[in-house]
Each structure stands twice: as structure tokens, then as C-alpha cells.
Design a protein around this motif. Structure first.
Motif, short mmCIF file in Angstrom:
data_model
loop_
_atom_site.label_atom_id
_atom_site.label_comp_id
_atom_site.label_asym_id
_atom_site.label_seq_id
_atom_site.Cartn_x
_atom_site.Cartn_y
_atom_site.Cartn_z
N LYS A 73 42.16 49.63 26.93
CA LYS A 73 43.29 48.81 27.42
C LYS A 73 43.89 47.97 26.30
O LYS A 73 45.10 47.78 26.23
CB LYS A 73 42.84 47.91 28.57
N GLU A 79 47.52 47.12 27.47
CA GLU A 79 47.56 47.03 28.93
C GLU A 79 46.64 45.94 29.48
O GLU A 79 46.40 45.88 30.68
CB GLU A 79 47.17 48.38 29.54
N ASN A 115 45.63 42.80 31.13
CA ASN A 115 46.38 41.90 32.01
C ASN A 115 45.55 40.73 32.49
O ASN A 115 44.39 40.58 32.10
CB ASN A 115 46.94 42.70 33.20
N GLU A 144 51.01 40.59 40.59
CA GLU A 144 51.33 39.57 39.58
C GLU A 144 50.25 39.49 38.51
O GLU A 144 50.54 39.24 37.34
CB GLU A 144 51.51 38.21 40.25
N GLU A 177 48.51 41.99 37.53
CA GLU A 177 48.65 43.19 36.70
C GLU A 177 49.91 43.15 35.84
O GLU A 177 49.96 43.76 34.78
CB GLU A 177 48.65 44.43 37.59
N ASP A 178 50.94 42.44 36.30
CA ASP A 178 52.16 42.27 35.52
C ASP A 178 52.69 40.85 35.74
O ASP A 178 53.41 40.57 36.71
CB ASP A 178 53.22 43.30 35.95
N HIS A 179 52.33 39.94 34.83
CA HIS A 179 52.66 38.52 35.00
C HIS A 179 54.17 38.23 34.89
O HIS A 179 54.63 37.15 35.26
CB HIS A 179 51.91 37.68 33.96
N LYS A 180 54.96 39.22 34.40
CA LYS A 180 56.40 39.02 34.27
C LYS A 180 57.11 39.00 35.62
O LYS A 180 58.29 38.63 35.72
CB LYS A 180 57.00 40.11 33.37
N LEU A 181 56.40 39.39 36.66
CA LEU A 181 56.97 39.36 38.02
C LEU A 181 57.04 37.93 38.58
O LEU A 181 57.72 37.69 39.57
CB LEU A 181 56.11 40.21 38.97
N GLU A 202 50.53 35.27 26.97
CA GLU A 202 51.48 36.10 26.23
C GLU A 202 51.21 36.04 24.72
O GLU A 202 51.30 37.06 24.02
CB GLU A 202 52.91 35.65 26.52
N GLN A 204 48.24 38.18 24.01
CA GLN A 204 48.61 39.60 24.05
C GLN A 204 49.27 40.03 22.73
O GLN A 204 48.98 41.10 22.20
CB GLN A 204 49.58 39.85 25.21
#
Length: 469
Positions: free
Chosen positions: A321, A326, A328, A386, A388-392, A420, A423
Motif C-alpha cells: 500500500k 494507497e 489511508n 471517508e 478510505e478517502d479523506h478528501k470526501l 496529508e 502521505q
């Protein structure tokens, strides 16, 4: 448990280390501090006397006087003698060859025998054994129910004893039942009793004669200090115990029982209880405990805890990952929980060599235990999508997450911003690794190793081409 003793001993060692040469006066002054530290830790006076005499004889010998660093040599001697004081070598259970192995638990009431029996059952199950729990305490109200409840929690079989049965009959019948159920270890949880209660002590002797246990473990509460040693000596006289289990070692007792019990009884400490959870039972390693007391850390125990908490397959999947960028918030929360399984950050620090000495310097610095709890609460208040994808996450969702986790919108924003940044840093590191460049903080030969692997691949391809031709 050994914090105050560690501080006192490290202060005493400074007397040795501060001199280029050691003489009789330096050694006498330094050992006086060591003696006082051990006595204050509630170590038996006769044990302290013999311990100091052994160190004195070795410290005044040629191995120290001819050493370039005599102060460090004395610390080495104290370390070696403390290992011997604690038992010398690790003493495991005598599992025998012919099942079932019968282990008899004995000790005072309130020392933690029932919980320790369940902890030992879990330990044995992890060793690929099939334990069988036997509630033989017919005197304490609800003792039988307690062990049955713990057995159900572990998924381990237990003998269906009742309070109106004879303890000797319970134990003998339970061994036969264990054989029928193909269990290879039988744990007899006997009733707690005072060592001066002759009738109850005779009952223990009767259980021993009837069941012939391969192991008789005396369970002692380490919080009782030197008194635990005296009681252990009496139980040993009557039962000839094979080992000792010290409970409540995570407390703030002075540690005198652990340092005295082997010398007084001649029996090794086999296990120590380090908490209230059923998994909080550790094999007693004299060398590791001695290193921890002297502030030298305990890396092996830390590695073992990490291996238990972190699964190899999960670690490999996590690495993939990282490479695919990937990683998250759900992965982050999962790893954070695994790290917390290792214990408190302060406890982990003590296991790292040299870090234990820094505790005084960090007294005013708050360990981020509460911060980790807050981060966990924020992430748990998010939906799976959210995580899995914090940009939501929008501003309105930030308000809902903050309300759900008992934090502020600023806290949620700060967490997302820090994540972020993490990442981005991981992406850069993985990019450098792909290019064969050295990553800061990694060994310098990493890039060279990658180049070597590439050359090997090229050679293999060339050989395959030649073989096809």
C-alpha cells in the motif's frame, strides 16, 4: 516496579564511573549505596549481604584493577551477579513426555491464582497445547463460577465441579475427564490458604499425593514484598514447589520479592503477571529483568511483543500500500492500535537501551497517550468511505465528526493536514527507493544493494536469452 531501585543503582554507579582508578575506599563507598538501594527495595537482608560480598570480592580482584575502565567493569559485575540473584537462566514449564501434564496452583487467598490459571491456559494454548481448567476452590464464594466464566471467555474446557464436592476428588476426577477430552495439560486451581492453617495445608499435600503433579507453582502477590518470600519458603517446605509466579508486577511495589525469592526458596520464578488482561502473563527472563533494572533496556522483550502484535502478512500488505500510495486513515488507525498493544509509550521507552535514563529529563513532557486516544476518536467518527478517502470530508462533515468525537473542527482539520503531509513524505521516500537513491535514516548501503539486484536481474535475462538461442 523497579523504577526507584533503578534510579538509586544508577546514582551508585556514578561513584564507580567517576574514578579512573578504583581502590578499597571507592569500592566501599559505591557498594554502600548499592546495599542501601537494595534494602530500600525490600530485598531480604541476608540476600543483600551475600550479594554485596560477592561483588566486593570480584571488584577487588584482578579483572577490575587491571581494566582500562574499572567503573564499567564493576557495573558489568553487578549486572552478572544480579542475573544470578534472579535465577541465572530462564526456567520454563516441565511439559514432560506423557500427557496429561498436571500443574497445581497454590498460594495465599487473594494472590491471583484463579486469574493466573486462566492466563496460563491462554499461554499454553498459544504453545499449541490443549489445557483443561479445574476449579478446586470450594471455600471462596463464586470461585468456581469465576473460573468457568474465564474458561468460556478463552474457549477452554473446564471441569464441572460444585461447592459440595471434596477438593481431592475434584482434582482426581478432573484428570480422568481431561484424558477423555484429549487435553494434554490440566491446571488445578486450588483454594487460597494461610501457610499457618494446618488443615488446609494438609489438603494441598493430599492433592499432591493423589494427583502427582509435575509442576507445583506458588502464586505470590509481589505487592506484599518480603512477606511473600517468607510465605513461599513455608509452602516450599510442605509441598516442594517447582516454581513461582509473581503477580501484579506492573504495580508500584519495590521489587524486593522478585530479587529475594530465588535465593531464599531455591526455586525459580517462572512467570510474572504484568496486568489484568488474560494475555498479560510473561515468561520470566532473569537476564532481561536485570538489564531493565540497571537501565540497559530490554530489546528482546520489545521485539517479541512487536511480533505478537504485528502480523507478517499484514505488514507485507501494508508495504504494498505504501508503494502504491494507497495508505489511508483506516490503515493508520489499525497500525496505531497495534502499537498501543505493545504497552504505554513510557513502558516502551524503558525497553530501549539508554532511553530509560532519559525519563527524568522528560518528566515535564507529557507522553502523547491522550493525543493518540483523541486521534482514534476522530477517525472512528468518520464513515468507512471517508477513512478510505479523506478528501470526501467537507466542512459540514468536519463539524459532525468533531461533535461525534468530542473534539473541535480545528482538531479534525489538523489531523487531516498532518496525514496529508505524512502521505507526501511516504511518496517521496518510495520514489527515492524506486530510483535506487539512499533514503535519509536508512542504512547507506541501501542504494548499493538495489543496484546489485538490478545487475543480477540483467545477468539472469542475458543467460535466459543465450539459453533460448
Amino acid at each position: 516496579m523497579f523504577d526507584s531501585l533503578s534510579d538509586r543503582l544508577n546514582a551508585a554507579f556514578k561513584r564507580f564511573k567517576g574514578h579512573g582508578r578504583l581502590d578499597a575506599k571507592n569500592i566501599k563507598d559505591g557498594l554502600r549505596e548499592v546495599r542501601l538501594a537494595l534494602l530500600e527495595a525490600d530485598v531480604h537482608f541476608s540476600v543483600v549481604k551475600d550479594f554485596i560480598e560477592r561483588i566486593k570480592d570480584r571488584a577487588q580482584g584482578q579483572e577490575v584493577l587491571e581494566s582500562l575502565t574499572p567503573g564499567q567493569q564493576v557495573v558489568k559485575i553487578v549486572h552478572e551477579e544480579m542475573i544470578e540473584l534472579l535465577g541465572g537462566t530462564t526456567s520454563g514449564l516441565d511439559l514432560g513426555t506423557k500427557p496429561p501434564l498436571v500443574i497445581m496452583m497454590a498460594g495465599l487467598q487473594g494472590s491471583g491464582k484463579t486469574t493466573t490459571s486462566a492466563k496460563l491456559a491462554l499461554y499454553l494454548r498459544r504453545q499449541k497445547r490443549k489445557p483443561f481448567l479445574v476449579p478446586a476452590d470450594v471455600y471462596r464464594p463464586a470461585a468456581i463460577d469465576q473460573l468457568h466464566k474465564l474458561a468460556n471467555e478463552l474457549g477452554v474446557p473446564a471441569f464441572a465441579s460444585t461447592a459440595d464436592m471434596n477438593p481431592v476428588d475434584i482434582c482426581s476426577q478432573a484428570i480422568e475427564e481431561a484424558k477423555k477430552q484429549a487435553c494434554d495439560v490440566v491446571l488445578l486451581d486450588t483454594a487460597g490458604r494461610l501457610h499457618i492453617d494446618e488443615l488446609l495445608m494438609q489438603e494441598l499435600q493430599a492433592i499432591k499425593e493423589t494427583c502427582k503433579p509435575q509442576e507445583i507453582l506458588f502464586v505470590a502477590d509481589s505487592m506484599t514484598g518480603q512477606d511473600a518470600v517468607n510465605v513461599a519458603a513455608r509452602f516450599n517446605e510442605l509441598l516442594d514447589v517447582t516454581g513461582v509466579v509473581l503477580t501484579k508486577m506492573e504495580g508500584d511495589a519495590r521489587g524486593g520479592a522478585a530479587l529475594s525469592i530465588k535465593s531464599v526458596t531455591g526455586k525459580p520464578i517462572k512467570f510474572v503477571g504484568m496486568g489484568e488482561k488474560l494475555s498479560d502473563l510473561e515468561v520470566f527472563h532473569p537476564d532481561r529483568v536485570a538489564s531493565r533494572i540497571l537501565g540497559m533496556g530490554d530489546v528482546l522483550t520489545l521485539i517479541e511483543k512487536a511480533q505478537e502484535a504485528i502480523d507478517a502478512k499484514e505488514a507485507a500488505e501494508l508495504e504494498k500500500k505504501f508503494k502504491r500510495s494507497e495508505f489511508n486513515l483506516e490503515d493508520f488507525r489499525s497500525q496505531m492500535k497495534k502499537i498501543r498493544k505493545l504497552g504505554s509509550l513510557e513502558g516502551i521507552m524503558k525497553m530501549i537501551p539508554g532511553m530509560g535514563q532519559m525519563r527524568k529529563q522528560l518528566q515535564n513532557v507529557k507522553m502523547p497517550e491522550k493525543e493518540l486516544t483523541r486521534i482514534d476518536a476522530i477517525i472512528s467518527s468518520m464513515t468507512l468511505a471517508e477513512r478510505e478517502d479523506h478528501k470526501l470530508i467537507t466542512l459540514s462533515r468536519k463539524k459532525r465528526i468533531a461533535a461525534g468525537s468530542g473534539t473541535s473542527v480545528a482538531d479534525v482539520t489538523a489531523l487531516l493536514k498532518n496525514f496529508e503531509q505524512m502521505q507526501k513524505m511516504m511518496k517521496k521516500m518510495m520514489g527515492k527507493q524506486k530510483q535506487g537513491k539512499a533514503i535519509p535514516g536508512m542504512p547507506k548501503n541501501t542504494s548499493a544493494q538495489i543496484k546489485q539486484k538490478r545487475l543480477k536481474r540483467k545477468k539472469l535475462k542475458q543467460m535466459k536469452r543465450k539459453s533460448k538461442k
